[in-house]
Design a protein around this motif. Structure first.
Motif, mmCIF file in Angstrom:
data_model
loop_
_atom_site.group_PDB
_atom_site.id
_atom_site.type_symbol
_atom_site.label_atom_id
_atom_site.label_comp_id
_atom_site.label_asym_id
_atom_site.label_seq_id
_atom_site.Cartn_x
_atom_site.Cartn_y
_atom_site.Cartn_z
ATOM 1 N N ARG A 281 -33.625 -39.942 -51.826
ATOM 2 C CA ARG A 281 -32.208 -39.597 -51.624
ATOM 3 C C ARG A 281 -31.450 -40.963 -51.094
ATOM 4 N NH1 ARG A 281 -34.329 -35.814 -53.610
ATOM 5 N NH2 ARG A 281 -34.022 -33.739 -52.971
ATOM 6 N N LEU A 282 -31.996 -41.796 -50.221
ATOM 7 C CA LEU A 282 -31.068 -43.014 -49.697
ATOM 8 C C LEU A 282 -31.864 -44.010 -50.576
ATOM 9 C CD1 LEU A 282 -30.899 -42.403 -45.849
ATOM 10 C CD2 LEU A 282 -29.443 -41.835 -47.485
ATOM 11 N N ILE A 283 -31.227 -44.196 -51.743
ATOM 12 C CA ILE A 283 -31.751 -45.290 -52.468
ATOM 13 C C ILE A 283 -30.327 -46.074 -53.291
ATOM 14 C CG2 ILE A 283 -33.938 -44.620 -53.061
ATOM 15 C CD1 ILE A 283 -32.721 -43.458 -55.820
ATOM 16 N N LYS A 284 -30.520 -47.014 -53.593
ATOM 17 C CA LYS A 284 -29.408 -47.758 -54.281
ATOM 18 C C LYS A 284 -29.189 -47.508 -55.478
ATOM 19 C CE LYS A 284 -27.332 -52.285 -55.196
ATOM 20 N NZ LYS A 284 -27.537 -53.857 -54.949
ATOM 21 N N THR A 285 -28.062 -46.996 -55.802
ATOM 22 C CA THR A 285 -27.595 -46.497 -57.260
ATOM 23 C C THR A 285 -27.378 -47.599 -58.174
ATOM 24 O OG1 THR A 285 -26.887 -44.534 -56.278
ATOM 25 C CG2 THR A 285 -26.252 -44.915 -58.600
ATOM 26 N N ASN A 286 -27.986 -47.776 -59.025
ATOM 27 C CA ASN A 286 -27.840 -49.157 -60.254
ATOM 28 C C ASN A 286 -28.425 -48.682 -61.442
ATOM 29 O OD1 ASN A 286 -30.558 -49.121 -60.149
ATOM 30 N ND2 ASN A 286 -30.518 -50.830 -58.573
ATOM 31 N N LEU A 287 -28.205 -49.551 -62.375
ATOM 32 C CA LEU A 287 -28.484 -49.324 -63.803
ATOM 33 C C LEU A 287 -30.019 -49.694 -64.126
ATOM 34 C CD1 LEU A 287 -25.571 -51.080 -65.727
ATOM 35 C CD2 LEU A 287 -25.843 -48.729 -65.309
ATOM 36 N N SER A 288 -30.634 -48.697 -64.916
ATOM 37 C CA SER A 288 -32.322 -49.047 -65.071
ATOM 38 C C SER A 288 -32.222 -50.313 -65.899
ATOM 39 C CB SER A 288 -32.653 -47.810 -65.706
ATOM 40 O OG SER A 288 -32.224 -47.618 -67.024
ATOM 41 N N SER A 289 -33.430 -50.962 -65.850
ATOM 42 C CA SER A 289 -33.616 -52.263 -66.696
ATOM 43 C C SER A 289 -33.665 -51.743 -68.202
ATOM 44 C CB SER A 289 -35.066 -52.802 -66.528
ATOM 45 O OG SER A 289 -35.958 -51.684 -66.597
ATOM 46 N N THR A 290 -33.986 -50.607 -68.673
ATOM 47 C CA THR A 290 -33.867 -49.988 -69.970
ATOM 48 C C THR A 290 -32.566 -50.014 -70.699
ATOM 49 O OG1 THR A 290 -34.332 -47.973 -69.416
ATOM 50 C CG2 THR A 290 -36.306 -48.910 -69.985
ATOM 51 N N ILE A 291 -31.687 -49.235 -69.848
ATOM 52 C CA ILE A 291 -30.189 -49.292 -70.445
ATOM 53 C C ILE A 291 -29.396 -50.538 -70.521
ATOM 54 C CG2 ILE A 291 -29.001 -48.806 -67.870
ATOM 55 C CD1 ILE A 291 -28.565 -46.844 -71.558
ATOM 56 N N LYS A 292 -29.816 -51.428 -69.590
ATOM 57 C CA LYS A 292 -29.299 -52.720 -69.484
ATOM 58 C C LYS A 292 -29.602 -53.436 -70.847
ATOM 59 C CE LYS A 292 -29.075 -53.720 -64.498
ATOM 60 N NZ LYS A 292 -29.613 -54.493 -63.381
ATOM 61 N N GLU A 293 -30.991 -53.419 -71.251
ATOM 62 C CA GLU A 293 -31.356 -53.960 -72.440
ATOM 63 C C GLU A 293 -30.958 -53.490 -73.644
ATOM 64 O OE1 GLU A 293 -35.774 -53.625 -72.474
ATOM 65 O OE2 GLU A 293 -36.029 -54.857 -70.693
ATOM 66 N N LEU A 294 -30.399 -52.142 -73.583
ATOM 67 C CA LEU A 294 -29.765 -51.524 -74.885
ATOM 68 C C LEU A 294 -28.441 -52.106 -74.826
ATOM 69 C CD1 LEU A 294 -31.129 -47.906 -74.655
ATOM 70 C CD2 LEU A 294 -31.905 -49.640 -76.089
ATOM 71 N N PHE A 295 -27.819 -52.036 -73.705
ATOM 72 C CA PHE A 295 -26.389 -52.719 -73.557
ATOM 73 C C PHE A 295 -26.341 -54.216 -74.065
ATOM 74 C CE2 PHE A 295 -25.052 -49.716 -69.761
ATOM 75 C CZ PHE A 295 -24.689 -48.739 -70.790
ATOM 76 N N GLN A 296 -27.271 -54.862 -74.108
ATOM 77 C CA GLN A 296 -27.245 -56.182 -74.452
ATOM 78 C C GLN A 296 -28.072 -56.462 -75.937
ATOM 79 O OE1 GLN A 296 -25.534 -58.606 -73.151
ATOM 80 N NE2 GLN A 296 -25.036 -56.960 -71.565
#
Length: 758
Positions: A281-296
């Motif tokens: 639950r107490l984790i940093k919310t960020n973008l996954s590496s796979t979605i970053k690759e798709l965006f680029q």
């Protein structure tokens, strides 16, 4: 419960698989068209596993006639069909498995002639499958399908070895279904509505009952607020020391002034749950590496009027992330189960689902704008809300799979002491076939021919290998392949066929993650290996991903591979569980075989962890339980919990006159032999009588709302036996007789997992 909420026939028929890929996945499967090239044992096993779950249609291309060899391994042909079109015979049998599936066949011209004429339209298919197709024909077909961007599944069995190769230009994985997902709760960047909801709680003003049922999610966030205030921080605890301080605060909040002295030593389940779920639950919310690759990805950045809708939605998600999302994807809208009262849990679900709905609407608006810009918005895609919802819900797990083309695998690097050697050996057998127009060891006239074939195969290996000295292991593999003579074993074909069908369903539904490139199954050791072709120069470098074992892997002369490990990310696991399948056959039935006793003794000695008893063509009658004749009087019903039971006496204008038996619980038995189980609703008979007596027909839904819950947590059934006045010509079958072969199977596999297939 209204009639509209009751499951229909299709939902009952496909209940298990609908739980895996849902209604939209089933719709995709039922509208899919596949082409199978090769109606051999492997090909029919693949189609069988696609026809049963409800494939839309299939086309078989095979110019061969049924042979005696086919009858020895292919259960979809029969000795009486020898010298008849194999495509036609197998098509007829396969369509009998599921009347909803449409099947066609082409037995003239051959696949080679079709490719030469270049007039056959492969674009009409979602996927093309080949089963043991010669390499020369396969290369031409693969190049043609690569140009058309049609996925190709290449299945092969060769003795005890089986392979599956996937060639796909670009495949979109929309619902990956990862095993262990971390909930999208964003406690480090809370939703405004969630923040307001948490601020409405004051620990000092809570009653004892409110404190006991406070949701663990609220407890964690309130503790996080206090921790940030105390240590002047704006993030979450990361180090062990910081987490220990956080737990101390959490423990402090668990005490309440309203508790009496006997409560102080009590363990509060909601606070224990909060402490237990800190890591997820107490984790940093960020973008996954796979979605970053798709965006680029270039396809996302450079949209055109011909771009697939997948990339338009990815671009819309990118715009949302850069603007309204403030660097984050749309809210997933799912809240894990937790210890609290119903009202509190429902409130949390409403908060996250409402935000997910708002985010989805924004993404939908971005998508419509993009489609308008590129003249792609039409009546066909005006209703995109449901599609966008699926993408938003699975945004963190979206993937694109691009495999290498078959034409880039002409040469293989030489490796030994691995299952990869079998793959290389099959490649050498293909070269042998191109040279001699038959496989090594096939159609042998005498032992000398075997030695000649083996020497020729070794010579080909030396010519193709970067090393001219053969290891003993590799010589053994070549000798074993030569001994196989390209034979098809049904057990290997059934295993590879089932695996292959799974991969095809993944491709059709765009759910779950297909194999990336090539899978090899070693039936001797019951092991699998996944090959990823990553570089094509003079030779192809192959990375292998193997199920863990205790053997030491040999070093190869290659550049070191740098592996980056992300301990917080988890994609998916590939599991392969070998199982033993016993197929009905006169040769193993004690009524016909003098060696039946020894066969089942060996089966028992094998101590197989998983065993399947299967009834297939051409011997279905041997293992189907003997059937009693129609009763002409009784009528019975047996349905599972939450399903409707339909009873009728309408055929001869009669009415339901008597209820002989009724039990909602764990009753068992065939019609005429039903008996109550340990779990039984006492009001079963009175309810059924009240609803059905004097009626021409009646429907009763097997639910707790009607009968009550006689045994909480137990899966229940409703069994009813009734009579009509006047008597109906009803038919029921009594499956109390057990075939001797099935008895032998149950005895030999006692204590282990068993599946009985009829």
């Amino acid at each position: 419960m209204s009639k509209s909420s009751a499951p229909d026939t299709k939902q009952i028929q496909y209940d298990r698989q609908l739980r895996l890929w849902g209604d939209h996945g089933q719709n995709a499967l039922e509208s899919a068209r596949v082409c199978l090239i090769g109606a051999n044992t492997l090909g029919t096993e693949i189609l069988k596993a696609l026809v049963l779950p409800g494939l839309g249609s299939f086309t078989i291309i095979d110019h061969q006639l049924v042979t005696l060899a086919d009858c020895g391994s292919n259960f979809f042909v029969h000795p009486s069909k020898i010298d008849k079109s194999r495509a036609r015979i197998t098509c007829e049998f396969l369509t009998q498995l599921n009347p909803d599936v449409r099947g066609t066949y082409i037995d003239k011209p051959s696949i080679d002639d079709l490719l030469k004429q270049n007039t056959f339209n492969f674009s009409q298919f979602n996927i093309v499958i080949t089963a043991n197709l010669p390499m020369q024909t396969l290369s031409i077909l693969a190049n043609h399908l690569w140009t058309l961007k049609i996925p190709l599944i290449i299945a092969r069995t060769y003795g005890f070895i089986g392979t599956i190769r996937l060639q796909v230009f670009e495949h979109y994985i929309i619902e990956a279904h990862p095993d262990d997902t971390i909930p999208d709760l964003r406690l480090d960047r809370p939703l405004i509505t969630f923040l307001n909801y948490c601020n409405s709680f004051n620990f000092d003003c809570l009653t004892r009952e409110e404190h006991l049922h406070l949701p663990s999610l609220v407890i964690l966030f309130k503790t996080l607020q206090q921790w940030q205030k105390q240590f002047n921080r704006d993030d979450s605890p990361c180090t062990r020391i910081e987490k220990d301080e956080f737990k101390k605060l959490l423990e402090k909040f668990s005490h309440h002034s309203a508790y009496d002295i006997h409560d102080h030593n009590k363990s509060l389940e909601n606070f224990d749950e909060a402490k237990r779920t800190i890591p997820s639950r107490l984790i940093k919310t960020n973008l996954s590496s796979t979605i970053k690759e798709l965006f680029q990805d270039q396809s996302c950045l450079e949209l055109t009027s011909q771009t697939d809708i997948f990339w338009f939605i990815i671009h819309a998600l990118k715009l949302f992330t850069e603007n309204e999302g403030q660097g984050l994807l749309p809210v997933r809208g799912e809240v894990p189960d937790m210890i609290t009262n119903t009202n509190s849990y429902v409130k949390l679900v409403e908060i996250y689902q409402e935000q997910a709905k708002k985010d989805c609407e924004i993404v939908h608006n971005y998508l419509c704008d993009l489609l308008k810009k590129y003249n792609r918005l039409s009546n066909h895609n005006l209703n995109l809300h449901h599609l966008v919802q699926i993408y938003c819900k699975n945004a963190s797990f979206l993937k694109v799979l691009r495999t290498t083309a078959i034409k880039n695998e002409d040469d293989l690097i030489d490796k030994t002491e691995s299952d990869l050697s079998w793959y290389i050996g099959l490649h050498l057998c293909d070269i042998f076939y191109e040279k001699f127009h038959r496989y090594p060891g096939e159609c042998l006239l005498d032992e000398k021919q075997f030695d000649i074939d083996l020497d020729d195969l070794k010579q080909i290996s030396k010519q193709q290998s970067s090393k001219h000295i053969m290891s003993n292991n590799k010589q053994d593999i070549l000798e074993e392949l030569c001994r196989y003579g390209a034979s098809e074993l049904h057990s290997i074909a059934a295993f590879i066929g089932g695996c292959c069908a799974q991969e095809i369903i993944k491709l059709i539904t765009h759910q779950y993650v297909p194999i990336d490139n090539t899978l090899i199954y070693n039936g001797i050791q019951q092991s699998t290996i996944l090959l990823l072709c990553c570089l094509t120069l003079k030779f192809v470098n192959l990375l292998s991903i193997r199920e863990p074992d205790n053997r030491q892997h040999n070093q190869t002369n290659a550049d070191p591979i740098v592996i980056e490990v992300n301990w917080t990310a988890h994609d998916y696991n590939l599991h392969t569980i070998p199982s033993l399948q016993l197929v009905t056959n006169p040769l193993v039935s004690r009524q016909f075989s003098p060696v039946s006793k020894e066969i089942f003794a060996n089966l028992k000695q094998l101590n197989a962890e998983y065993a399947r008893y299967a009834v297939w063509f051409p011997y279905p009658k041997l293992a189907v339980a003997e059937l009693d004749p129609p009763s002409g009087l009784l009528q019975c019903g047996n349905v599972g919990e939450n399903y409707p039971l339909h009873l009728s006496c309408e055929r001869n204008g009669g009415v339901i006159s008597q209820i002989d038996f009724a039990s909602y619980g764990t009753a068992t038995g065939a019609c005429g032999q039903m008996k109550q189980g340990s779990c039984h609703a006492e009001n079963s008979s009175s309810i059924v009588q009240r609803i059905c007596i004097g009626q021409k027909s009646c429907t009763i839904i097997a639910i707790n709302d009607i009968f009550g819950d006689p045994c909480y947590g137990t899966l229940k059934r409703l069994l009813v036996q009734m009579e009509c006045n006047p008597p109906q010509n009803n038919t029921y079958w009594n499956f109390t007789y057990m075939d001797p072969m099935l008895e032998d199977f149950l005895d030999a596999t006692a204590g282990h997992s068993r599946i009985i297939s009829f």
